[in-house]
Design a protein around this motif. Structure first.
Motif, PDB file in Angstrom:
ATOM      1  N   LEU A 130      -4.191  -3.457   5.977  1.00  0.00           N
ATOM      2  CA  LEU A 130      -3.419  -2.390   6.620  1.00  0.00           C
ATOM      3  C   LEU A 130      -3.920  -1.016   6.163  1.00  0.00           C
ATOM      4  CD1 LEU A 130       0.250  -3.742   6.296  1.00  0.00           C
ATOM      5  CD2 LEU A 130      -1.083  -3.517   8.404  1.00  0.00           C
ATOM      6  N   PRO A 131      -3.889  -0.043   7.042  1.00  0.00           N
ATOM      7  CA  PRO A 131      -4.198   1.328   6.605  1.00  0.00           C
ATOM      8  C   PRO A 131      -3.248   1.752   5.498  1.00  0.00           C
ATOM      9  CG  PRO A 131      -4.111   1.179   9.002  1.00  0.00           C
ATOM     10  CD  PRO A 131      -3.596  -0.126   8.487  1.00  0.00           C
ATOM     11  N   ASP A 132      -3.691   2.671   4.663  1.00  0.00           N
ATOM     12  CA  ASP A 132      -2.893   3.091   3.515  1.00  0.00           C
ATOM     13  C   ASP A 132      -1.470   3.488   3.901  1.00  0.00           C
ATOM     14  OD1 ASP A 132      -4.847   2.605   1.668  1.00  0.00           O
ATOM     15  OD2 ASP A 132      -5.476   4.689   1.448  1.00  0.00           O
ATOM     16  N   GLU A 133      -1.346   4.260   4.969  1.00  0.00           N
ATOM     17  CA  GLU A 133      -0.019   4.745   5.357  1.00  0.00           C
ATOM     18  C   GLU A 133       0.906   3.584   5.698  1.00  0.00           C
ATOM     19  OE1 GLU A 133       2.082   7.766   8.617  1.00  0.00           O
ATOM     20  OE2 GLU A 133      -0.111   7.703   8.409  1.00  0.00           O
ATOM     21  N   GLU A 134       0.394   2.589   6.441  1.00  0.00           N
ATOM     22  CA  GLU A 134       1.220   1.444   6.826  1.00  0.00           C
ATOM     23  C   GLU A 134       1.564   0.582   5.616  1.00  0.00           C
ATOM     24  OE1 GLU A 134      -0.067  -0.823  10.193  1.00  0.00           O
ATOM     25  OE2 GLU A 134      -0.968   0.922  11.169  1.00  0.00           O
ATOM     26  N   LEU A 135       0.606   0.401   4.730  1.00  0.00           N
ATOM     27  CA  LEU A 135       0.869  -0.417   3.555  1.00  0.00           C
ATOM     28  C   LEU A 135       1.886   0.255   2.645  1.00  0.00           C
ATOM     29  CD1 LEU A 135       0.313  -2.946   1.947  1.00  0.00           C
ATOM     30  CD2 LEU A 135      -1.695  -1.823   0.934  1.00  0.00           C
ATOM     31  N   ARG A 136       1.773   1.564   2.464  1.00  0.00           N
ATOM     32  CA  ARG A 136       2.757   2.274   1.646  1.00  0.00           C
ATOM     33  C   ARG A 136       4.138   2.201   2.282  1.00  0.00           C
ATOM     34  NH1 ARG A 136      -1.390   6.343   0.992  1.00  0.00           N
ATOM     35  NH2 ARG A 136      -0.323   7.634   2.551  1.00  0.00           N
ATOM     36  N   SER A 137       4.188   2.275   3.610  1.00  0.00           N
ATOM     37  CA  SER A 137       5.468   2.175   4.301  1.00  0.00           C
ATOM     38  C   SER A 137       6.096   0.795   4.090  1.00  0.00           C
ATOM     39  CB  SER A 137       5.271   2.447   5.794  1.00  0.00           C
ATOM     40  OG  SER A 137       6.491   2.302   6.506  1.00  0.00           O
ATOM     41  N   LEU A 138       5.280  -0.242   4.176  1.00  0.00           N
ATOM     42  CA  LEU A 138       5.770  -1.604   3.949  1.00  0.00           C
ATOM     43  C   LEU A 138       6.313  -1.751   2.536  1.00  0.00           C
ATOM     44  CD1 LEU A 138       6.045  -4.642   4.658  1.00  0.00           C
ATOM     45  CD2 LEU A 138       3.672  -4.920   3.932  1.00  0.00           C
ATOM     46  N   LEU A 139       5.572  -1.270   1.561  1.00  0.00           N
ATOM     47  CA  LEU A 139       5.998  -1.380   0.170  1.00  0.00           C
ATOM     48  C   LEU A 139       7.259  -0.560  -0.091  1.00  0.00           C
ATOM     49  CD1 LEU A 139       2.503  -1.121  -1.555  1.00  0.00           C
ATOM     50  CD2 LEU A 139       3.897  -3.174  -1.297  1.00  0.00           C
TER      51      LEU A 139
END
Length: 249
Positions: A130-139
């Motif tokens: 996942l792109p950084d923004e999406e992964l940070r959002s998931l976390l």
């Protein structure tokens, strides 16, 4: 591996396994929550810490299990038990499976938190891509990752490799690793509002386990145990003590 509170000749040795992207520090404030004659060992996947630590990340689940087993080998005198949270539950189950296949007695008890066999976590097969923004959002939605890591580009660069590696490890593991161990006493723990693992998945697994020693559902999400560590530790102590008494008898 971290023996922060070593006990020689313990009544039981309890190994704690952390979640994806975590480290042994997740359990750092569990000191004093278990009986004084228990040896509590905090396990840590390689590549943790600032800059990734001094060792490379495990390439897959099998490599991670081998890493842990090598570290634990001098400490596997019975009785011993495993408690794993999220990815740690998967690791604990697979490690127990490997030890039993190798004609070892294996752990006398498993505690599985926020993880259930046959329940792949949602999010697609490639969360590590996942792109950084999406992964940070998931976390951020799941919780458990400090906000300063998610919000600081510098800290994110330091810690994201371990997070991505662990997701890759989970997403790419052999489906056979999700088969439950039905011949080992075990307790299940979870949050009633866990967005990754619905509570009814834990109930369904509990119904399948002939040697269930406890089903403990708590208010909260995937990281329900963080504010409830004292209560969770009491439940672990009660369930594992019951198993130890049965073994002794």
């Amino acid at each position: 591996m971290n023996r922060l509170w070593p006990v020689e000749d313990p009544a039981v040795r309890l190994f704690l396994f952390h979640h994806a992207g975590g480290s042994h520090l997740f359990f750092r404030d569990w000191n004093g929550l278990f009986p004084a004659n228990w040896d509590v060992v905090l396990m840590e996947a390689p590549g943790r810490g600032v800059g990734g630590g001094r060792s490379a990340h495990a390439g897959d689940l099998h490599a991670l299990v081998r890493h842990f087993r090598q570290q634990m080998e001098p400490y596997l005198q019975a009785p011993y038990a495993f408690f794993g949270h999220s990815m740690g539950g998967l690791v604990a189950t697979e490690l127990a499976r490997r030890l039993r296949v190798a004609d070892r007695t294996g752990p006398c008890w498993l505690g599985l938190s926020a993880w259930a066999a046959d329940e792949a976590l949602p999010g697609g097969p490639a969360r590590h891509l996942l792109p950084d923004e999406e992964l940070r959002s998931l976390l951020g939605a799941v919780g458990g990752t400090p906000a300063e890591i998610l919000e600081s580009p510098a800290l994110w660069r330091l810690f994201s490799p371990a997070i991505r590696n662990d997701f890759q490890l989970i997403d790419g593991c052999d489906p056979a690793c999700y088969a439950p161990l039905e011949d080992v006493p075990q307790s299940l723990f979870g949050g009633e509002g866990d967005a990754l693992l619905p509570w009814d998945a834990l109930v369904a697994l509990a119904d399948r386990l002939p040697r269930l020693t406890g089903l403990h559902l708590h208010p909260g999400g995937h990281f329900y145990l963080r504010p409830r560590r004292q209560e969770v530790a009491r439940q672990i102590t009660a369930d594992l003590t019951g198993v130890l008494r049965a073994v002794a008898a």
